[in-house]
Design an enzyme around this catalytic site. Structure first.
Site, PDB file in Angstrom:
ATOM      1  N   LYS A  17       4.299 -10.195   3.951  1.00 32.00           N
ATOM      2  CA  LYS A  17       4.945  -9.875   2.674  1.00 32.00           C
ATOM      3  C   LYS A  17       5.935  -8.732   2.838  1.00 32.00           C
ATOM      4  O   LYS A  17       5.866  -7.940   3.774  1.00 32.00           O
ATOM      5  CB  LYS A  17       3.904  -9.534   1.603  1.00 32.00           C
ATOM      6  CG  LYS A  17       2.906  -8.402   1.967  1.00 32.00           C
ATOM      7  CD  LYS A  17       3.403  -6.998   1.725  1.00 32.00           C
ATOM      8  CE  LYS A  17       2.399  -5.947   2.173  1.00 32.00           C
ATOM      9  NZ  LYS A  17       2.964  -4.579   2.194  1.00 32.00           N
ATOM     10  N   ASP A 145      -4.041  -5.659  -0.184  1.00 31.64           N
ATOM     11  CA  ASP A 145      -3.028  -6.705   0.012  1.00 31.64           C
ATOM     12  C   ASP A 145      -3.619  -8.094   0.258  1.00 31.64           C
ATOM     13  O   ASP A 145      -2.884  -9.073   0.332  1.00 31.64           O
ATOM     14  CB  ASP A 145      -2.119  -6.366   1.214  1.00 31.64           C
ATOM     15  CG  ASP A 145      -1.231  -5.159   0.955  1.00 31.64           C
ATOM     16  OD1 ASP A 145      -1.057  -4.799  -0.233  1.00 31.64           O
ATOM     17  OD2 ASP A 145      -0.712  -4.577   1.924  1.00 31.64           O
TER      18      ASP A 145
END
Length: 309
Positions: A17, A145
């Site tokens: 990401k 995350d």
């Protein structure tokens, strides 16, 4: 409860990401910070293959140097498998083979992607049939995350970054990532941010509950890279540059070679440059490669952890 356990390897792919936006609240009594971040999953993937086994073990391969990664019980993917086994009452273990392409300690959530992929792979392999909500709850226990690596796409993360709301993004955004030869410790970067806030001039009050600027959401919704370039922001960037001053030169280099904007992703040291389109990204990739930087062109948003057939 197990449904249809399998003896074949289950192959799951999960994305790295980029944090397009990151605001960090005051440090709390437990040492953590509330954040408001906009995540985008990008086309740089981790591949996890899971085989039924009596023990829990992991081996690594891939396009990056994985020699420094722990393969014992402290490994996040192993922790993910054990957490799922404990939760679902699975008696056996798993052997994981992880092919890594997301930089290690690079601010791109590679370890989180491994953990998310492991949850999906073991759920399928053991036939534990957990709901999406149950998997997300386990993911949140493993790290801030990990839930995003499960869901992918583009999302706003609040709390520790694990409370997710999907964000509508139109079209595709092109990024050129400059991958550093070294890692930065996430806790170390946060400590540096806290130190700077304590010792520096009080420029602005830090929000108790940080939020993502509406300009970010508007740019994503419009699918407009120029609007998004104006909205990119990372509170951790100055701290990362303080610990790794060379990143400043990389940012300047990218912006002088046609990037709409550049920023440090998450806690760094990966620098993400936003390009106008695929052609501009290719030109930027060539220019930065010529400057001997390790660069990769990716696009986002892409889907989260999913089984590959």
């Amino acid at each position: 409860m197990t449904i249809a356990a399998t003896d074949e390897a289950v192959h799951v792919r999960a994305p790295g990401k980029v944090n397009l936006f990151m605001r960090v609240g005051e440090v709390q009594s437990d040492g953590y910070h509330d954040v408001a971040t906009a995540y985008q999953a990008v086309s740089l993937y981790e591949d996890v293959r899971a085989w039924p086994d009596d023990e829990f073990s992991v081996t690594f391969g891939g396009s990056i140097d994985t020699s420094g990664l722990p393969t014992d019980a402290s490994n996040l993917a192993v922790r993910a498998a054990k957490l799922l086994a404990r939760t679902a009452g699975v008696p056996g273990g798993v052997h994981l083979e992880i092919e890594k392409h997301v930089p290690i300690a690079g601010g791109m959530g590679g370890g989180s992607a491994d953990a998310a992929a492991t949850l999906v792979a073991c759920d399928a392999m053991w036939g534990t049939a957990l709901s999406k909500e149950e998997l997300h709850a386990l993911a949140a226990k493993l790290g801030a995350d990990v839930p995003f690596a499960l869901s992918g796409g583009t999302a706003i993360g609040t709390g520790r970054g694990d409370r997710l709301n999907p964000a509508l993004a139109t079209g595709s955004f092109h990024w050129v990532l400059a991958v550093a030869e070294f890692g930065l410790s996430t806790p170390g970067v946060y400590r540096e941010l806290d130190r700077r806030r304590r010792e520096g001039p009080r420029l602005a009050a830090v929000e108790a509950t940080p939020t993502v600027d509406t300009s970010v959401l508007q740019a994503l919704r419009a699918g407009d890279p120029r609007l998004l370039a104006d909205a990119l922001h990372n509170d951790l960037q100055a701290a990362a540059l303080g610990l790794a001053p060379g990143l400043g030169g990389i940012l300047e280099l990218g912006e002088s070679h046609g990037a709409l904007a550049g920023l440090v992703s998450g806690s760094g040291p990966t620098v993400a440059f936003l390009a106008e389109d695929a052609d501009s990204a290719l030109e930027l990739q060539i220019a930065l490669s010529a400057a001997r930087l390790n660069v990769v062109h990716v696009h986002g948003p892409v889907h989260g952890a999913r089984i590959m057939h």
